[in-house]
Design a protein around this motif. Sequence first.
Motif, PDB file in Angstrom:
ATOM      1  N   VAL A 155       2.162   8.147 -11.246  1.00 23.53           N
ATOM      2  CA  VAL A 155       3.241   7.918 -10.281  1.00 23.53           C
ATOM      3  C   VAL A 155       4.574   8.368 -10.891  1.00 23.53           C
ATOM      4  O   VAL A 155       4.795   8.256 -12.098  1.00 23.53           O
ATOM      5  CB  VAL A 155       3.275   6.423  -9.883  1.00 23.53           C
ATOM      6  CG1 VAL A 155       3.801   5.554 -11.016  1.00 23.53           C
ATOM      7  CG2 VAL A 155       4.062   6.213  -8.609  1.00 23.53           C
ATOM      8  N   ASP A 156       5.432   8.872 -10.044  1.00 23.54           N
ATOM      9  CA  ASP A 156       6.753   9.313 -10.507  1.00 23.54           C
ATOM     10  C   ASP A 156       7.765   8.211 -10.183  1.00 23.54           C
ATOM     11  O   ASP A 156       8.187   8.057  -9.038  1.00 23.54           O
ATOM     12  CB  ASP A 156       7.130  10.616  -9.798  1.00 23.54           C
ATOM     13  CG  ASP A 156       8.512  11.102 -10.228  1.00 23.54           C
ATOM     14  OD1 ASP A 156       9.201  10.404 -11.018  1.00 23.54           O
ATOM     15  OD2 ASP A 156       8.895  12.193  -9.762  1.00 23.54           O
ATOM     16  N   LEU A 157       8.145   7.448 -11.188  1.00 24.10           N
ATOM     17  CA  LEU A 157       9.024   6.300 -10.945  1.00 24.10           C
ATOM     18  C   LEU A 157      10.487   6.695 -10.772  1.00 24.10           C
ATOM     19  O   LEU A 157      11.322   5.834 -10.502  1.00 24.10           O
ATOM     20  CB  LEU A 157       8.871   5.257 -12.060  1.00 24.10           C
ATOM     21  CG  LEU A 157       7.537   4.509 -12.046  1.00 24.10           C
ATOM     22  CD1 LEU A 157       7.462   3.498 -13.182  1.00 24.10           C
ATOM     23  CD2 LEU A 157       7.326   3.793 -10.718  1.00 24.10           C
ATOM     24  N   THR A 158      10.802   7.971 -10.940  1.00 17.57           N
ATOM     25  CA  THR A 158      12.162   8.374 -10.542  1.00 17.57           C
ATOM     26  C   THR A 158      12.271   8.418  -9.021  1.00 17.57           C
ATOM     27  O   THR A 158      13.366   8.456  -8.483  1.00 17.57           O
ATOM     28  CB  THR A 158      12.555   9.757 -11.096  1.00 17.57           C
ATOM     29  OG1 THR A 158      11.763  10.762 -10.458  1.00 17.57           O
ATOM     30  CG2 THR A 158      12.382   9.808 -12.611  1.00 17.57           C
ATOM     31  N   ARG A 159      11.146   8.413  -8.334  1.00 16.14           N
ATOM     32  CA  ARG A 159      11.159   8.495  -6.872  1.00 16.14           C
ATOM     33  C   ARG A 159      10.829   7.128  -6.251  1.00 16.14           C
ATOM     34  O   ARG A 159       9.789   6.943  -5.640  1.00 16.14           O
ATOM     35  CB  ARG A 159      10.182   9.568  -6.412  1.00 16.14           C
ATOM     36  CG  ARG A 159      10.605  10.968  -6.918  1.00 16.14           C
ATOM     37  CD  ARG A 159       9.910  12.087  -6.161  1.00 16.14           C
ATOM     38  NE  ARG A 159       8.544  12.281  -6.569  1.00 16.14           N
ATOM     39  CZ  ARG A 159       7.496  12.265  -5.736  1.00 16.14           C
ATOM     40  NH1 ARG A 159       7.685  12.062  -4.449  1.00 16.14           N
ATOM     41  NH2 ARG A 159       6.279  12.449  -6.187  1.00 16.14           N
ATOM     42  N   CYS A 160      11.715   6.203  -6.443  1.00 12.38           N
ATOM     43  CA  CYS A 160      11.563   4.877  -5.835  1.00 12.38           C
ATOM     44  C   CYS A 160      12.881   4.131  -5.996  1.00 12.38           C
ATOM     45  O   CYS A 160      13.714   4.545  -6.773  1.00 12.38           O
ATOM     46  CB  CYS A 160      10.443   4.073  -6.494  1.00 12.38           C
ATOM     47  SG  CYS A 160      10.878   3.543  -8.169  1.00 12.38           S
ATOM     48  N   HIS A 161      13.013   2.991  -5.267  1.00 14.06           N
ATOM     49  CA  HIS A 161      12.279   2.527  -4.096  1.00 14.06           C
ATOM     50  C   HIS A 161      12.920   3.181  -2.890  1.00 14.06           C
ATOM     51  O   HIS A 161      14.149   3.146  -2.758  1.00 14.06           O
ATOM     52  CB  HIS A 161      12.423   1.032  -3.902  1.00 14.06           C
ATOM     53  CG  HIS A 161      12.062   0.143  -5.023  1.00 14.06           C
ATOM     54  ND1 HIS A 161      12.771  -0.004  -6.166  1.00 14.06           N
ATOM     55  CD2 HIS A 161      11.019  -0.728  -5.133  1.00 14.06           C
ATOM     56  CE1 HIS A 161      12.214  -0.916  -6.946  1.00 14.06           C
ATOM     57  NE2 HIS A 161      11.152  -1.366  -6.355  1.00 14.06           N
ATOM     58  N   TYR A 162      12.159   3.641  -1.968  1.00 15.22           N
ATOM     59  CA  TYR A 162      12.718   4.264  -0.767  1.00 15.22           C
ATOM     60  C   TYR A 162      13.212   3.196   0.196  1.00 15.22           C
ATOM     61  O   TYR A 162      12.434   2.367   0.671  1.00 15.22           O
ATOM     62  CB  TYR A 162      11.680   5.161  -0.107  1.00 15.22           C
ATOM     63  CG  TYR A 162      11.475   6.416  -0.930  1.00 15.22           C
ATOM     64  CD1 TYR A 162      12.376   7.479  -0.841  1.00 15.22           C
ATOM     65  CD2 TYR A 162      10.420   6.513  -1.839  1.00 15.22           C
ATOM     66  CE1 TYR A 162      12.226   8.615  -1.619  1.00 15.22           C
ATOM     67  CE2 TYR A 162      10.260   7.648  -2.617  1.00 15.22           C
ATOM     68  CZ  TYR A 162      11.165   8.694  -2.509  1.00 15.22           C
ATOM     69  OH  TYR A 162      11.023   9.814  -3.288  1.00 15.22           O
ATOM     70  N   LEU A 163      14.511   3.218   0.435  1.00 15.24           N
ATOM     71  CA  LEU A 163      15.148   2.171   1.244  1.00 15.24           C
ATOM     72  C   LEU A 163      15.608   2.713   2.590  1.00 15.24           C
ATOM     73  O   LEU A 163      16.129   3.822   2.671  1.00 15.24           O
ATOM     74  CB  LEU A 163      16.372   1.612   0.502  1.00 15.24           C
ATOM     75  CG  LEU A 163      16.098   1.106  -0.912  1.00 15.24           C
ATOM     76  CD1 LEU A 163      17.373   0.556  -1.532  1.00 15.24           C
ATOM     77  CD2 LEU A 163      14.999   0.059  -0.905  1.00 15.24           C
TER      78      LEU A 163
END
Lengths: 455, 455, 455, 455
Positions: free
Chosen positions: B69-77
Amino acid sequence: MPPRTPIPLIKMDPKKAPWEQELKPHNRWHPDIPPVAEVQTGDLFRVETIDWTGGQIRDDDSAEDIKHVDLTRCHYLSGPIRVKDAEGVPAQPGDLLVVELCNLGPLPGDEWGYTGTFDRDNGGGFLTDHFPEATKAIWYFDGIYASSRHIPGVRFAGLIHPGLIGTAPSPELLQIWNDRERALVEAGEGATTLGGVLHTRPLALLPEPKGAMLGALDPEGPAWSRVAGEAARTIPGRENGGNCDIKNLSRGCKVYFPVFVEGANLSMGDMHFSQGDGEVSFCGAIEMSGFLEIKCEILRGGMEQYLTPMGPTKLHVQPLFEIGPLEPRYSEWLVFEGISVDETGKQHYLDATVAYKRAVLAAIDYLAKFGYTKRQIYLLLSCCPCEGRLSGIVDVPNAVATLAIPIAIFDQDVRPKAGGPPVGPRLITRGDVAVSTYDGTKPRTINMCMCGAAH
Amino acid sequence: MPPRTPIPLIKMDPKKAPWEQELKPHNRWHPDIPPVAEVQTGDLFRVETIDWTGGQIRDDDSAEDIKHVDLTRCHYLSGPIRVKDAEGVPAQPGDLLVVELCNLGPLPGDEWGYTGTFDRDNGGGFLTDHFPEATKAIWYFDGIYASSRHIPGVRFAGLIHPGLIGTAPSPELLQIWNDRERALVEAGEGATTLGGVLHTRPLALLPEPKGAMLGALDPEGPAWSRVAGEAARTIPGRENGGNCDIKNLSRGCKVYFPVFVEGANLSMGDMHFSQGDGEVSFCGAIEMSGFLEIKCEILRGGMEQYLTPMGPTKLHVQPLFEIGPLEPRYSEWLVFEGISVDETGKQHYLDATVAYKRAVLAAIDYLAKFGYTKRQIYLLLSCCPCEGRLSGIVDVPNAVATLAIPIAIFDQDVRPKAGGPPVGPRLITRGDVAVSTYDGTKPRTINMCMCGAAH
Amino acid sequence: MPPRTPIPLIKMDPKKAPWEQELKPHNRWHPDIPPVAEVQTGDLFRVETIDWTGGQIRDDDSAEDIKHVDLTRCHYLSGPIRVKDAEGVPAQPGDLLVVELCNLGPLPGDEWGYTGTFDRDNGGGFLTDHFPEATKAIWYFDGIYASSRHIPGVRFAGLIHPGLIGTAPSPELLQIWNDRERALVEAGEGATTLGGVLHTRPLALLPEPKGAMLGALDPEGPAWSRVAGEAARTIPGRENGGNCDIKNLSRGCKVYFPVFVEGANLSMGDMHFSQGDGEVSFCGAIEMSGFLEIKCEILRGGMEQYLTPMGPTKLHVQPLFEIGPLEPRYSEWLVFEGISVDETGKQHYLDATVAYKRAVLAAIDYLAKFGYTKRQIYLLLSCCPCEGRLSGIVDVPNAVATLAIPIAIFDQDVRPKAGGPPVGPRLITRGDVAVSTYDGTKPRTINMCMCGAAH
Amino acid sequence: MPPRTPIPLIKMDPKKAPWEQELKPHNRWHPDIPPVAEVQTGDLFRVETIDWTGGQIRDDDSAEDIKHVDLTRCHYLSGPIRVKDAEGVPAQPGDLLVVELCNLGPLPGDEWGYTGTFDRDNGGGFLTDHFPEATKAIWYFDGIYASSRHIPGVRFAGLIHPGLIGTAPSPELLQIWNDRERALVEAGEGATTLGGVLHTRPLALLPEPKGAMLGALDPEGPAWSRVAGEAARTIPGRENGGNCDIKNLSRGCKVYFPVFVEGANLSMGDMHFSQGDGEVSFCGAIEMSGFLEIKCEILRGGMEQYLTPMGPTKLHVQPLFEIGPLEPRYSEWLVFEGISVDETGKQHYLDATVAYKRAVLAAIDYLAKFGYTKRQIYLLLSCCPCEGRLSGIVDVPNAVATLAIPIAIFDQDVRPKAGGPPVGPRLITRGDVAVSTYDGTKPRTINMCMCGAAH
């Protein structure tokens, strides 16, 4: 047919000193403290206990007794009680001792309790850097309810429980306790995780013959000095249960204790009429003398079957318990959040203790807007049935702790609403707790953002 | 008459990528991320959200997606949403924004969720030193209930909530966040309270343009680089609420958020079908796409009236909330204790995080005796409605944390009883979660007392 | 893998008339009404329903629609649904059909409901001799909460449930129903136990082709007249479940229905957003269109295994059910008592219906002191989550019934206190429900002790 | 400072007969029974009570004592207690007396109770036509829990309450009671609503000097005969409260009683360790001796302010009460339905008593499949914390009553499941209650559908 009335196993007279009791209590943990009573599994028996300081605190309006309390003289425990089965075979190391708390209450004729914070130089509390003075509130009981002349305007149903209950340690386990706690003290504050954030001192309480009371062990006998010099203090909870201060160990609860010595040697005390999660003010529940009606069972070999030790030895285990169906039911809660950033603004890494400290501080500041002093709320949050939760423990760098307070315990609506908290004639002030001076030299933690406001 | 159907304010299509959505979500906090919608106080409006990783995780039986998983791409709000009153005056800094969570649920047509632990070298979790591999369990929903083919034999009612909801920070608050978190990272593990006990790394996630999505802010525009370089990551909860992962922010709850920028700029996402206190496995709730039906009010000046800042500035505040009347009711609980002694036997000083780690480890070892793998229980305790409590926080040197698990979620009786846990034909094994390999080099924490047992 | 989204089995459009729906509903019970859909055990499927009167009641401020409602045209049920097992074998007479109510809610886009009392000459209600006029209140939903412009000052969480759900009767069972209800009607009021105390008329509703709608049965076909002439009305609950109006059949509940015909032929409708025990005003819940997400299981032979018939035939059985864990939790209740002495002072013998009537009347008189009209409280007690209990049923000659009302649903404190209920400027009046005239000639029950007061 | 220990107002010795007690109890209602004690508002005082039959029932395994119980000698009440305010002014007719039940429990040293059904020719019970024999079960208490050697396999937490508590009637009110009850008796069975369905006889118990005990009224004095000839029996609940047998009048509850005579003259007795709604077996709670700790307040003029009389006079009022926060919490319930069709198949009109009888019968038949005798279940449903609800009271012609039973009180899973109830070695039988013969001639109600089965 079993007898239908609880067997009066241990009696205590709250008007007498600990050493004047018929079956003397003990205030240290040691395998050589001899049992004072014996029960069989299935018996329903009654144990009376005196308050944890053995009568050092009085029902009056001064906090001087709290300020000068002698913490070497606590907690006074009733027991040890030796447990055997119907065939007369005692509990064995490796068994689980099942203790059902069938009924709990204050001692008849002594229906009162106290909540306090210790002086910062004599024990302190969770927020001692903010509240260094000794304070005290006295509570009277109307059956299930507690109320205090020192904190008017609140009343709540108690969740009576023993703050301290556990089995005796084996010599090996006692050695482990003493070694690890001594290592902590010797390493000093600098080596602790939280030394700079929490200010209760000392870091741990090592064995101390002064003030020791060893129950039925002859104070003049040859073993006394050795045992008193080795025996563990009762302040912390440990592998044997002990002073876990878990408010849900209440009526109808069933606890599973590991057995470390033959007979299990169960002891208990420190009865609380009510406590909040965390017991933040330290002397923090509604402390009282009280009784327990108990039934025991033995699960033979249950320690190995059910408890997986975690640590250097097979003795590194934890008790577990089942909650009973009789907790007070509150349906509306006001909840405060805290994150692991301390009062200086410094970021800590996933530290739930720091986060909980912030949640408690936030709750105190909030509720003080409704006519209470902060000291009143500090004591209240320590002893009312509030819930402290570890809400988030993985979102680096902030742990999130929450403190939930039942709204119905107040005689006013403490929810936020348009127009703000009560002011002018709508704001009712409500006296204060008893307070002593703090005569020490340690600095009080300042709320930095409020300093500027003073200028 | 107000409209009787919620206003469909923000729609999301869970089958599309975040950047393909009509009203683009954002995954960073910054005052300059422009509102995508506007509401008036008293409106009932509906906001849809995509799952926190924006579709990186699939409904299958492999944990490879979790591992990578790419944790730079979160959390989508979803949001920000600008809030104004009936006269059209927007919320102002210093107000309190009251957000009532009237209804919550999964997105229709997308009724599933996932729970996982990250690989130790890519995010980890609370117990990553014990469980370094990425794992995954998929959950389907039968209305209020969740069940998983990866953890058969349990089923529970969800307490649906947004893991993340909060108001936008002001530039000053953003600066405070970035400064303090950078200081933590720069000081390094040695300077942390818990660096040697918890192993989730990095210590904090600093601003990172890679992976940043800034909602309606034009990616080609002049501001994008600056904002992306300053914007705070969404992982931790902070003064604005944010990723608090508080499981009780559920249906009927009312949250009071401080307002830092004009319009409040409320954003939300990371919907959870259910979560346990602590969300211990990190990707740890039942993560899903979902909707919220919300009503807002503004308490003018409420921030000063109700929230006392604590710290260097007036911005160091915390949200508070009221719990609604619709929590699942469970009456029987099995409770595990932990004290602040770590797995090596080392004594820590009043550290609730260490104590909770021990309670969780004890619960895993215990429940695994009933036919589950430890990995299954680890995920289960992260997402079922269990309660983590700070039971004792003052009894030096041990903090006591407890973990309470509702007994009714299991299809077998998991209480201790004579004869021990099921063995032989009575022991039903129950598959396993999806697991990936851990390819890193960090050492797994060993339960020392079990090593000897192997010889 | 099962599908993860509920199967959309039956759809309804609340903007269309019953006969315009794609899968036509039915409003009578008869074994020959053909199934309109089929499911397999284990399927999660979704059924939509229209409100029980099929759109006769409007969202407006007049009670004329209630006054002139056509009760031959109700309740409109979705179904019958034929249930078979995974091998394709349908449910058989003698089986138990297990129906799990996984999720329930209003129909999206139609989030409103109504509560009313019928005109005394057109259906009446529990207190129709006191309140003969038709009245109506409209409710809007904020997610879990309902509020009404016709009863301001109250708001409560709904316990959504189908007022009516059941399996189809066999020809034998239908015959039993028709025979016993006809016998009641023919014997007349004088032969009833309660004819002089309750005034809802007729005593029972016998088969009536007028207004009948028989689902998929061809209205032009040869069977229609026979079936319409025999089919049972849907008003009462019976051996098949039916219109039991049990408010606890809510989310997470599991109901065990006896199966009387092959396939079970399950039908449902009359969705309630909320209801009080007894549904006293008759049109008395918050009536709405809604959806159900359901799972079925078949317990083969379960009817004989679990249900003991009691009565002349093996068909005289009753369903049973398990309550789910998601009821709203209220902790504070105000409770009114009633004994079996009627309004004239006449003593009845252990009559719980009379006792409950007195408890409801007492609650109305009490709560009306807080600024409500009695009509508002009558409707409120019919639809809020109040509990009606059979407290004592053996102490000759008085049955004691109690009505418990959650205090938290009011925006004022309705408990008794020194000084009495609010008066003068503290008394806030709160409008009224919509009311029609009663044009009939039946006498209103007079509170005799108040007559003198008028002189 | 108020005293911190309850004032021991009235003491009872359960080993002595009623007439040997120091402050003699009374077993009739009359305004001329003199107070035996006096309290001031705000006092916390303790009242002890003997069991309702005054020691006629023994802790043994025979039901002969139940069979031959003398019902003219009940209920033995402690009191009357005269209540005055802090200025010494007694409660006045027209006031409300607020009675807070602060604590309740069995008498120390007498921790047991009994449940029974009376012989059909000596009192009967709700189901006496099905169960005409006298039966008895003895219960012992483990703190909050009750268990019985006569009904093994169940154990539950008690909800201790006074079955009977109330204020003294004025002469006018007493006259009303006697008149209406005499009218019922004189009209005879044929004139009753339920005469053919319920078979407990007599229809009412009229004043009866035999067995009368009038407390402090001198049995040799001039007033005794008159008072004994007029005094009302204590069996039913009435306008003054009295024998309402409401199980929720438990710890923490606050009851508002109308005051009819100067001083209020509060009396109480018939303590129950636990009871189910309805108390169906008549001698049906767990009957015990016990204590109450109570506080009173007076709401001056509160009767007019809060209670609206309904009926021929201003005295036709009802008490109300608030439930406390300490009820046992059970989360899983099995619920049985009943409709108002009697055992012969006859249709009744909205009769909740008939419906509840059917629900209780259904529950007995169901639970007896799990190894219990029907007599055991009949007693169990009378005394365990089950809930009886008036679910539907308007759907002509069927009232629907439900009986909800907490699943956790059984040591086996009593839910329906595939394969049916336990058979063969899985079925554990569990002895029986004590039973006497029924020597009368009244016919037992036959379950008609089971007769054919015998052929």
